[in-house]
Design a protein around this motif. Structure first.
Motif, mmCIF file in Angstrom:
data_model
loop_
_atom_site.group_PDB
_atom_site.id
_atom_site.type_symbol
_atom_site.label_atom_id
_atom_site.label_comp_id
_atom_site.label_asym_id
_atom_site.label_seq_id
_atom_site.Cartn_x
_atom_site.Cartn_y
_atom_site.Cartn_z
ATOM 1 N N ILE A 88 12.424 -3.669 40.755
ATOM 2 C CA ILE A 88 13.684 -2.948 40.550
ATOM 3 C C ILE A 88 13.478 -1.646 39.790
ATOM 4 O O ILE A 88 14.111 -0.627 40.078
ATOM 5 C CB ILE A 88 14.691 -3.842 39.795
ATOM 6 C CG1 ILE A 88 15.041 -5.082 40.638
ATOM 7 C CG2 ILE A 88 15.956 -3.074 39.441
ATOM 8 C CD1 ILE A 88 15.897 -6.101 39.909
ATOM 9 N N VAL A 89 12.574 -1.650 38.807
ATOM 10 C CA VAL A 89 12.475 -0.535 37.866
ATOM 11 C C VAL A 89 11.308 0.396 38.143
ATOM 12 O O VAL A 89 11.394 1.597 37.881
ATOM 13 C CB VAL A 89 12.355 -1.093 36.418
ATOM 14 C CG1 VAL A 89 12.154 0.023 35.414
ATOM 15 C CG2 VAL A 89 13.580 -1.918 36.069
ATOM 16 N N TRP A 90 10.215 -0.125 38.690
ATOM 17 C CA TRP A 90 8.953 0.614 38.736
ATOM 18 C C TRP A 90 9.091 2.031 39.297
ATOM 19 O O TRP A 90 8.522 2.984 38.761
ATOM 20 C CB TRP A 90 7.924 -0.174 39.541
ATOM 21 C CG TRP A 90 6.528 0.392 39.456
ATOM 22 C CD1 TRP A 90 5.889 1.150 40.394
ATOM 23 C CD2 TRP A 90 5.608 0.238 38.366
ATOM 24 N NE1 TRP A 90 4.629 1.490 39.966
ATOM 25 C CE2 TRP A 90 4.429 0.933 38.715
ATOM 26 C CE3 TRP A 90 5.663 -0.416 37.141
ATOM 27 C CZ2 TRP A 90 3.316 0.989 37.883
ATOM 28 C CZ3 TRP A 90 4.563 -0.361 36.306
ATOM 29 C CH2 TRP A 90 3.409 0.335 36.681
ATOM 30 N N ASN A 91 9.857 2.188 40.370
ATOM 31 C CA ASN A 91 10.016 3.505 40.989
ATOM 32 C C ASN A 91 11.378 4.124 40.710
ATOM 33 O O ASN A 91 11.752 5.118 41.348
ATOM 34 C CB ASN A 91 9.791 3.405 42.503
ATOM 35 C CG ASN A 91 8.351 3.072 42.844
ATOM 36 O OD1 ASN A 91 7.414 3.661 42.305
ATOM 37 N ND2 ASN A 91 8.155 2.103 43.731
ATOM 38 N N ASN A 92 12.109 3.554 39.769
ATOM 39 C CA ASN A 92 13.427 4.095 39.424
ATOM 40 C C ASN A 92 13.271 5.325 38.535
ATOM 41 O O ASN A 92 12.443 5.323 37.617
ATOM 42 C CB ASN A 92 14.244 3.015 38.702
ATOM 43 C CG ASN A 92 15.709 3.387 38.561
ATOM 44 O OD1 ASN A 92 16.060 4.312 37.838
ATOM 45 N ND2 ASN A 92 16.556 2.646 39.256
ATOM 46 N N PRO A 93 14.045 6.384 38.772
ATOM 47 C CA PRO A 93 13.937 7.596 37.931
ATOM 48 C C PRO A 93 14.186 7.337 36.446
ATOM 49 O O PRO A 93 13.702 8.098 35.598
ATOM 50 C CB PRO A 93 15.025 8.513 38.505
ATOM 51 C CG PRO A 93 15.221 8.038 39.912
ATOM 52 C CD PRO A 93 14.990 6.559 39.885
ATOM 53 N N ALA A 94 14.911 6.269 36.125
ATOM 54 C CA ALA A 94 15.180 5.965 34.711
ATOM 55 C C ALA A 94 13.917 5.547 33.969
ATOM 56 O O ALA A 94 13.849 5.667 32.736
ATOM 57 C CB ALA A 94 16.238 4.860 34.605
ATOM 58 N N ASP B 95 11.028 6.671 32.861
ATOM 59 C CA ASP B 95 10.351 7.952 32.694
ATOM 60 C C ASP B 95 9.672 8.117 31.331
ATOM 61 O O ASP B 95 9.189 9.194 31.003
ATOM 62 C CB ASP B 95 11.337 9.106 32.927
ATOM 63 C CG ASP B 95 12.565 9.019 32.031
ATOM 64 O OD1 ASP B 95 12.652 8.060 31.218
ATOM 65 O OD2 ASP B 95 13.443 9.888 32.144
ATOM 66 N N HIS B 96 9.633 7.030 30.537
ATOM 67 C CA HIS B 96 8.906 7.023 29.276
ATOM 68 C C HIS B 96 8.109 5.728 29.165
ATOM 69 O O HIS B 96 8.493 4.711 29.738
ATOM 70 C CB HIS B 96 9.855 7.134 28.071
ATOM 71 C CG HIS B 96 10.478 8.484 27.920
ATOM 72 N ND1 HIS B 96 11.509 8.917 28.714
ATOM 73 C CD2 HIS B 96 10.205 9.508 27.048
ATOM 74 C CE1 HIS B 96 11.857 10.149 28.358
ATOM 75 N NE2 HIS B 96 11.080 10.526 27.356
ATOM 76 N N ARG B 97 7.038 5.758 28.441
ATOM 77 C CA ARG B 97 6.175 4.582 28.319
ATOM 78 C C ARG B 97 6.915 3.390 27.704
ATOM 79 O O ARG B 97 6.771 2.255 28.155
ATOM 80 C CB ARG B 97 4.945 4.927 27.477
ATOM 81 C CG ARG B 97 3.960 3.772 27.306
ATOM 82 C CD ARG B 97 2.672 4.259 26.670
ATOM 83 N NE ARG B 97 2.925 5.006 25.436
ATOM 84 C CZ ARG B 97 2.010 5.759 24.829
ATOM 85 N NH1 ARG B 97 0.806 5.887 25.341
ATOM 86 N NH2 ARG B 97 2.297 6.405 23.713
ATOM 87 N N PHE B 98 7.741 3.637 26.690
ATOM 88 C CA PHE B 98 8.442 2.546 26.005
ATOM 89 C C PHE B 98 9.478 1.878 26.912
ATOM 90 O O PHE B 98 9.873 0.736 26.659
ATOM 91 C CB PHE B 98 9.121 3.069 24.738
ATOM 92 C CG PHE B 98 9.610 1.988 23.813
ATOM 93 C CD1 PHE B 98 8.730 1.340 22.957
ATOM 94 C CD2 PHE B 98 10.951 1.615 23.787
ATOM 95 C CE1 PHE B 98 9.180 0.343 22.094
ATOM 96 C CE2 PHE B 98 11.400 0.622 22.937
ATOM 97 C CZ PHE B 98 10.512 -0.016 22.087
ATOM 98 N N ASP B 99 9.913 2.587 27.949
ATOM 99 C CA ASP B 99 10.903 2.020 28.866
ATOM 100 C C ASP B 99 10.424 0.701 29.464
ATOM 101 O O ASP B 99 11.222 -0.219 29.690
ATOM 102 C CB ASP B 99 11.217 2.998 30.006
ATOM 103 C CG ASP B 99 11.851 4.285 29.503
ATOM 104 O OD1 ASP B 99 12.179 4.364 28.300
ATOM 105 O OD2 ASP B 99 12.017 5.215 30.313
ATOM 106 N N ALA B 100 9.126 0.622 29.729
ATOM 107 C CA ALA B 100 8.582 -0.611 30.314
ATOM 108 C C ALA B 100 8.797 -1.791 29.377
ATOM 109 O O ALA B 100 9.080 -2.910 29.825
ATOM 110 C CB ALA B 100 7.089 -0.435 30.613
ATOM 111 N N ILE B 101 8.693 -1.553 28.066
ATOM 112 C CA ILE B 101 8.922 -2.625 27.100
ATOM 113 C C ILE B 101 10.386 -3.050 27.117
ATOM 114 O O ILE B 101 10.703 -4.242 27.108
ATOM 115 C CB ILE B 101 8.505 -2.182 25.688
ATOM 116 C CG1 ILE B 101 6.990 -1.939 25.644
ATOM 117 C CG2 ILE B 101 8.918 -3.209 24.647
ATOM 118 C CD1 ILE B 101 6.475 -1.430 24.314
ATOM 119 N N VAL B 102 11.292 -2.081 27.178
ATOM 120 C CA VAL B 102 12.723 -2.403 27.210
ATOM 121 C C VAL B 102 13.043 -3.301 28.408
ATOM 122 O O VAL B 102 13.705 -4.338 28.270
ATOM 123 C CB VAL B 102 13.577 -1.123 27.276
ATOM 124 C CG1 VAL B 102 15.066 -1.478 27.418
ATOM 125 C CG2 VAL B 102 13.361 -0.268 26.032
#
Length: 228
Positions: A95-101, A103-110
């Motif tokens: 769902i998220v991997w190719n989403n424009p949202a 766009d920062h490294r910490f986003d993966a943790i969220v």
């Protein structure tokens, strides 16, 4: 019982809000977080339950699966831990991997924490329903959340490597994003399930130390966050 349901739902979600708050460079949209959370809570837990049932049956049909402790080790690490961590990672990679949202490294943790907590809340509610309110305190030990933190860290590293077209490093970090949570999860489940008091004390102390370490690292990861 109603209070137990509220506790095992609200406490993990409060951890998700805290992680979201730490993401100060650019907060992630709650609509996308909710999608990951619900995917993991509804579909992830159902898929994990089915796969664990099948995997456990296959393991029990073999000689090695019936050997005391060895069979338990294989089941908790390579059936339960692998299946659940894979099912928790899947919403993020799909769902998220190719989403424009993202766009920062910490986003993966969220997002990984959102998926982990979605899974945890659904599992907590199920366990309270099956075993009663007395399991409430045990269900609040944040093993799923800790696994989500480390999963997200390595997925964030993988995304950076993908953007830099270093696919070998990307593959390595994606592997670590599953392997490290598997080790944490499998160790916890094995030690609390084999009825060996020394192992239970070992893993309880270990998980307390790891929880403190994970939340310290969270602040560091957030502080040194960077655009992809």
């Amino acid at each position: 019982m109603g209070i137990a349901y509220i506790i095992v739902s609200i406490v993990p979600i409060s951890l998700l809000v805290y992680v979201w708050y730490l993401d100060r460079l650019e907060h992630e949209p709650w609509s996308l977080i909710a999608k990951v959370f619900l995917f993991s809570a509804l579909l992830g837990t159902a898929a994990a339950a089915l796969l664990e049932e099948v995997g456990g049956a296959i393991l029990q049909s073999t000689f090695i699966g019936q050997v005391p402790y060895i069979g338990d080790f294989l089941y908790f690490f390579f059936v339960v831990a692998f299946v659940e961590e894979f099912c928790k990672r899947l919403p993020v990679t799909r769902i998220v991997w190719n989403n424009p949202a993202f766009d920062h490294r910490f986003d993966a943790i969220v997002y990984c924490v959102a998926s982990a907590i979605g899974f945890a809340v659904a599992e907590n509610i199920m366990y309270v329903g099956m075993f009663g309110a007395e399991v409430t305190i045990g269900r609040l030990i944040p093993v799923h959340t800790i696994c989500g933190v480390f999963m997200g860290y390595y997925l964030g590293c993988a995304k950076i490597c993908e953007r830099g077209r270093n696919m070998a490093a990307c593959s390595k970090y994606r592997t670590l994003s599953l392997l490290i949570p598997m080790i944490i999860h499998g160790t916890w489940d094995f030690c609390v399930s084999v009825d060996v008091p020394l192992l239970e004390w070992f893993v309880l102390i270990g998980i307390v130390v790891l929880t403190i370490y994970a939340f310290i690292r969270l602040k560091t990861y957030a502080k040194f966050d960077a655009p992809l």
